[in-house]
Design an enzyme around this catalytic site. Structure first.
Site, PDB file in Angstrom:
ATOM      1  N   HIS A 174    -127.795  94.888  44.956  1.00  0.00           N
ATOM      2  CA  HIS A 174    -128.383  93.551  44.980  1.00  0.00           C
ATOM      3  C   HIS A 174    -129.792  93.511  45.584  1.00  0.00           C
ATOM      4  O   HIS A 174    -130.150  94.341  46.404  1.00  0.00           O
ATOM      5  CB  HIS A 174    -127.505  92.608  45.815  1.00  0.00           C
ATOM      6  CG  HIS A 174    -126.098  92.503  45.324  1.00  0.00           C
ATOM      7  ND1 HIS A 174    -125.042  92.366  46.176  1.00  0.00           N
ATOM      8  CD2 HIS A 174    -125.575  92.525  44.081  1.00  0.00           C
ATOM      9  CE1 HIS A 174    -123.919  92.283  45.486  1.00  0.00           C
ATOM     10  NE2 HIS A 174    -124.219  92.384  44.202  1.00  0.00           N
ATOM     11  N   LYS A 216    -133.231  93.738  54.997  1.00  0.00           N
ATOM     12  CA  LYS A 216    -131.905  93.612  55.596  1.00  0.00           C
ATOM     13  C   LYS A 216    -131.710  94.671  56.679  1.00  0.00           C
ATOM     14  O   LYS A 216    -132.181  95.789  56.556  1.00  0.00           O
ATOM     15  CB  LYS A 216    -130.820  93.821  54.540  1.00  0.00           C
ATOM     16  CG  LYS A 216    -130.815  92.800  53.430  1.00  0.00           C
ATOM     17  CD  LYS A 216    -129.761  93.152  52.388  1.00  0.00           C
ATOM     18  CE  LYS A 216    -129.791  92.177  51.229  1.00  0.00           C
ATOM     19  NZ  LYS A 216    -128.838  92.575  50.172  1.00  0.00           N
ATOM     20  N   TYR A 255    -124.742  91.834  58.086  1.00  0.00           N
ATOM     21  CA  TYR A 255    -126.154  92.084  57.832  1.00  0.00           C
ATOM     22  C   TYR A 255    -127.018  90.895  58.178  1.00  0.00           C
ATOM     23  O   TYR A 255    -126.614  89.752  58.065  1.00  0.00           O
ATOM     24  CB  TYR A 255    -126.416  92.568  56.413  1.00  0.00           C
ATOM     25  CG  TYR A 255    -125.841  91.766  55.272  1.00  0.00           C
ATOM     26  CD1 TYR A 255    -126.663  90.989  54.465  1.00  0.00           C
ATOM     27  CD2 TYR A 255    -124.491  91.824  54.972  1.00  0.00           C
ATOM     28  CE1 TYR A 255    -126.145  90.289  53.391  1.00  0.00           C
ATOM     29  CE2 TYR A 255    -123.972  91.132  53.905  1.00  0.00           C
ATOM     30  CZ  TYR A 255    -124.808  90.353  53.109  1.00  0.00           C
ATOM     31  OH  TYR A 255    -124.289  89.655  52.047  1.00  0.00           O
ATOM     32  N   ASP A 279    -121.200  91.991  39.248  1.00  0.00           N
ATOM     33  CA  ASP A 279    -121.776  93.318  39.477  1.00  0.00           C
ATOM     34  C   ASP A 279    -121.580  94.270  38.298  1.00  0.00           C
ATOM     35  O   ASP A 279    -122.267  95.278  38.205  1.00  0.00           O
ATOM     36  CB  ASP A 279    -121.218  93.934  40.757  1.00  0.00           C
ATOM     37  CG  ASP A 279    -121.819  93.303  42.014  1.00  0.00           C
ATOM     38  OD1 ASP A 279    -122.780  92.516  41.890  1.00  0.00           O
ATOM     39  OD2 ASP A 279    -121.317  93.599  43.107  1.00  0.00           O
TER      40      ASP A 279
END
Length: 190
Positions: free
Chosen positions: A61, A71, A131, A169
């Site tokens: 992603h 991130k 995250y 996905d």
């Protein structure tokens, strides 16, 4: 914290200083001052957490400009294989990846700069994954490349038949069919 450079600029492994005694352990999981000094100045605006079972694969992603994200990720329960793929046009490492195991035992964190696709595979029975992001989630900018793209050369350490993916996905483009919105010549950190 100890900063470990990887083969790709913009992706770092971070190891905290852990203090242990007969009661257990303590460590500072994030320090704005130390991160700004040792990695780069950043302002994280959103924290996320997911829980997944063995074989779950999430990714790869990213968010399209103008909502790109850096991130800082870690696994607080269980273990995951975490992966960042360079998708910056013009980068000498375009299409290459860095993979690192993150676990509750090693306490490692993984910093992924803007211009990378990110994903992970759960290696333990269950995993809790956290995250920090430096941009809010924008569903209209949500995108990805295929986590199953063999051309990326990623060993997910999970047999294909055991992989569990979301419907979303499974529909991402392969890298060869992907038109990256990121360019190495553009300063992504503005």
């Amino acid at each position: 914290m100890n900063i470990i450079k990887t083969a790709i600029d913009g992706v770092l492994i971070i190891e905290p200083r852990i203090f242990t005694d007969s009661r257990g352990y303590f460590f500072e999981s994030f320090s704005q001052r130390e991160f700004d000094e040792k990695v780069r100045p950043i302002t994280f605006v959103q924290d996320n957490e997911s829980m997944s079972s063995y074989g779950v694969m999430r990714g790869l992603h990213f968010q399209r400009p103008p909502y790109t994200q850096s991130k800082l990720v870690r696994c607080v329960r269980g273990a995951v294989l975490d992966v960042a793929v360079d998708i910056r046009k013009g980068s000498p490492t375009y299409g290459q990846h860095v993979a690192v195991e993150l676990s509750e035992e090693n306490h490692r964190q993984f910093f992924i700069s803007k211009g990378f696709a990110h994903g992970f595979a759960v290696l333990s029975e269950t995993a809790v994954f956290q995250y920090k992001c430096d941009e809010f989630y924008h569903p209209e900018a949500d995108d990805g490349i295929s986590i199953l793209d063999d051309s990326l050369g990623i060993d997910w350490r999970i047999p294909t038949e055991k992989g569990i993916l979301s419907d979303k996905d499974t529909r991402h483009a392969l890298l060869r069919d992907f038109d990256s919105p990121f360019d190495i010549s553009v300063d992504l950190y503005k």
